[in-house]
Scaffold this motif. Sequence first.
Motif, PDB file in Angstrom:
ATOM      1  N   SER A  76      12.808 -40.429  23.940  1.00 15.58           N
ATOM      2  CA  SER A  76      13.613 -40.895  25.066  1.00 15.58           C
ATOM      3  C   SER A  76      14.124 -42.301  24.771  1.00 15.58           C
ATOM      4  O   SER A  76      13.375 -43.163  24.300  1.00 15.58           O
ATOM      5  N   VAL A  77      15.409 -42.515  25.065  1.00 17.94           N
ATOM      6  CA  VAL A  77      16.031 -43.812  24.772  1.00 17.94           C
ATOM      7  C   VAL A  77      16.507 -44.468  26.076  1.00 17.94           C
ATOM      8  O   VAL A  77      17.611 -45.000  26.151  1.00 17.94           O
ATOM      9  N   GLY A  78      15.640 -44.451  27.071  1.00 17.91           N
ATOM     10  CA  GLY A  78      15.969 -45.099  28.339  1.00 17.91           C
ATOM     11  C   GLY A  78      16.334 -44.104  29.415  1.00 17.91           C
ATOM     12  O   GLY A  78      15.946 -42.932  29.363  1.00 17.91           O
ATOM     13  N   SER A  79      17.101 -44.575  30.388  1.00 19.68           N
ATOM     14  CA  SER A  79      17.534 -43.727  31.494  1.00 19.68           C
ATOM     15  C   SER A  79      19.042 -43.519  31.408  1.00 19.68           C
ATOM     16  O   SER A  79      19.724 -44.195  30.626  1.00 19.68           O
ATOM     17  N   HIS A  80      19.546 -42.615  32.241  1.00 24.76           N
ATOM     18  CA  HIS A  80      20.992 -42.383  32.183  1.00 24.76           C
ATOM     19  C   HIS A  80      21.774 -43.601  32.665  1.00 24.76           C
ATOM     20  O   HIS A  80      22.940 -43.779  32.320  1.00 24.76           O
ATOM     21  N   THR A  81      21.117 -44.476  33.438  1.00 23.97           N
ATOM     22  CA  THR A  81      21.819 -45.663  33.937  1.00 23.97           C
ATOM     23  C   THR A  81      21.675 -46.871  33.016  1.00 23.97           C
ATOM     24  O   THR A  81      22.433 -47.838  33.153  1.00 23.97           O
ATOM     25  N   ARG A  82      20.729 -46.848  32.093  1.00 23.42           N
ATOM     26  CA  ARG A  82      20.572 -47.957  31.153  1.00 23.42           C
ATOM     27  C   ARG A  82      19.960 -47.418  29.867  1.00 23.42           C
ATOM     28  O   ARG A  82      18.766 -47.156  29.802  1.00 23.42           O
ATOM     29  N   ILE A  83      20.815 -47.256  28.876  1.00 19.17           N
ATOM     30  CA  ILE A  83      20.391 -46.702  27.595  1.00 19.17           C
ATOM     31  C   ILE A  83      19.943 -47.835  26.678  1.00 19.17           C
ATOM     32  O   ILE A  83      20.560 -48.896  26.641  1.00 19.17           O
ATOM     33  N   ALA A  96      27.039 -38.075  20.790  1.00 17.14           N
ATOM     34  CA  ALA A  96      26.363 -38.398  22.044  1.00 17.14           C
ATOM     35  C   ALA A  96      27.059 -37.620  23.158  1.00 17.14           C
ATOM     36  O   ALA A  96      28.289 -37.613  23.241  1.00 17.14           O
ATOM     37  N   VAL A  97      26.268 -36.978  23.989  1.00 10.34           N
ATOM     38  CA  VAL A  97      26.817 -36.223  25.114  1.00 10.34           C
ATOM     39  C   VAL A  97      26.618 -37.076  26.362  1.00 10.34           C
ATOM     40  O   VAL A  97      25.498 -37.273  26.825  1.00 10.34           O
ATOM     41  N   GLN A 107      28.414 -49.020  27.677  1.00  9.79           N
ATOM     42  CA  GLN A 107      27.464 -48.633  26.644  1.00  9.79           C
ATOM     43  C   GLN A 107      28.007 -47.476  25.794  1.00  9.79           C
ATOM     44  O   GLN A 107      27.847 -47.473  24.571  1.00  9.79           O
ATOM     45  N   LEU A 108      28.649 -46.521  26.432  1.00  2.73           N
ATOM     46  CA  LEU A 108      29.219 -45.407  25.675  1.00  2.73           C
ATOM     47  C   LEU A 108      30.399 -45.865  24.817  1.00  2.73           C
ATOM     48  O   LEU A 108      30.596 -45.383  23.695  1.00  2.73           O
ATOM     49  N   GLU A 109      31.162 -46.820  25.327  1.00  7.99           N
ATOM     50  CA  GLU A 109      32.253 -47.375  24.522  1.00  7.99           C
ATOM     51  C   GLU A 109      31.700 -48.107  23.309  1.00  7.99           C
ATOM     52  O   GLU A 109      32.282 -48.044  22.207  1.00  7.99           O
ATOM     53  N   THR A 110      30.576 -48.798  23.472  1.00  8.67           N
ATOM     54  CA  THR A 110      29.939 -49.471  22.338  1.00  8.67           C
ATOM     55  C   THR A 110      29.513 -48.462  21.286  1.00  8.67           C
ATOM     56  O   THR A 110      29.695 -48.685  20.079  1.00  8.67           O
ATOM     57  N   VAL A 116      29.877 -43.472  16.578  1.00  7.43           N
ATOM     58  CA  VAL A 116      29.247 -42.284  17.151  1.00  7.43           C
ATOM     59  C   VAL A 116      30.259 -41.578  18.057  1.00  7.43           C
ATOM     60  O   VAL A 116      30.799 -42.185  18.985  1.00  7.43           O
ATOM     61  N   ALA A 117      30.522 -40.322  17.797  1.00  7.90           N
ATOM     62  CA  ALA A 117      31.415 -39.550  18.656  1.00  7.90           C
ATOM     63  C   ALA A 117      30.754 -39.355  20.021  1.00  7.90           C
ATOM     64  O   ALA A 117      29.559 -39.039  20.107  1.00  7.90           O
TER      65      ALA A 117
END
Length: 292
Positions: A76-83, A96-97, A107-110, A116-117
């Motif tokens: 697990s790499v954190g929560s959906h609100t803070r990865i 990454a889905v 975070q997803l833009e990073t 990472v797609a």
Amino acid sequence: MCLALCLAAGTAQAHHHGRCVVDDLDREVCLHNPARRIATLSPGATELTYAAGAGDQVVAVVSYSDYPPAAKAVVSVGSHTRIDLEALVSLAPDLAVGWVSGNPTEQLETLETLGVAVFYIEPRSIEGVANAIERLARLAGTEQAGQRVADAFRKQMGRLEKQYAERPPVSTFYQVWNEPLMSVNDQHLIGQVIQLCGGTNVVGEQPRLVPRLDDETVLAADPEAIVAGGMGEESSLWLTYWEQYPNLTAVANHHLFFVPPSLIQRPTPRLVQGTKILCDQLESVRQQRGAR
């Protein structure tokens, strides 16, 4: 530091080559080769990826990714609100889905800048669930397995729709949260499930997908059935709140129902189970009508 150091370990996103799909932000996502190291960034994304036949390729999940049971053993790499981006990138995912309205956009833009797609999902219809499985299977190279699951889901939901298509309507209030009081409108996936079961969502015409309400709105609508998810899979405590209003039709007739939230609030194949439960509950309201 790790973010920069791990950049080389990531698989660069392919553009206009290989296997391509359109995600739920209408972005084309392309991979040169099937994804082999997948990070799923919401519990629903985890379920959908496993449903697509790609469970063995999942290397990272977030908290509450509890289904299927095998997902509990994944890092697990954190929560959906803070990865935890450093922990995630250190696992060298090639896909990454993401969850459209649930994950932090920055975070997803990073992740994308690090090569990472990112495939964004948020199914908002029954067909959308099946289609998400098919698209994930395309990215993971598990098309046959994903197609079987998607087709079975369509068939099962179609059977339920046919079974309840002509049933008398039952006015229904679905509670998705307690403080603040929140429900769903008819455009929401849960709203569509209510309609499939022959229910009439008493707040279905609200403009917001997930409207915030007050008790007076529910009292004025006076639904025949109140259905709640809850804080956990076996907690129906939200329903006891409504017992303070004994004149409410749903309370007077003991039509306060609970559906485990993971079966109806996650857009996954287990929606079939949640739909069956809800349809049975609304049918019991009809049967009581006939007995009176």
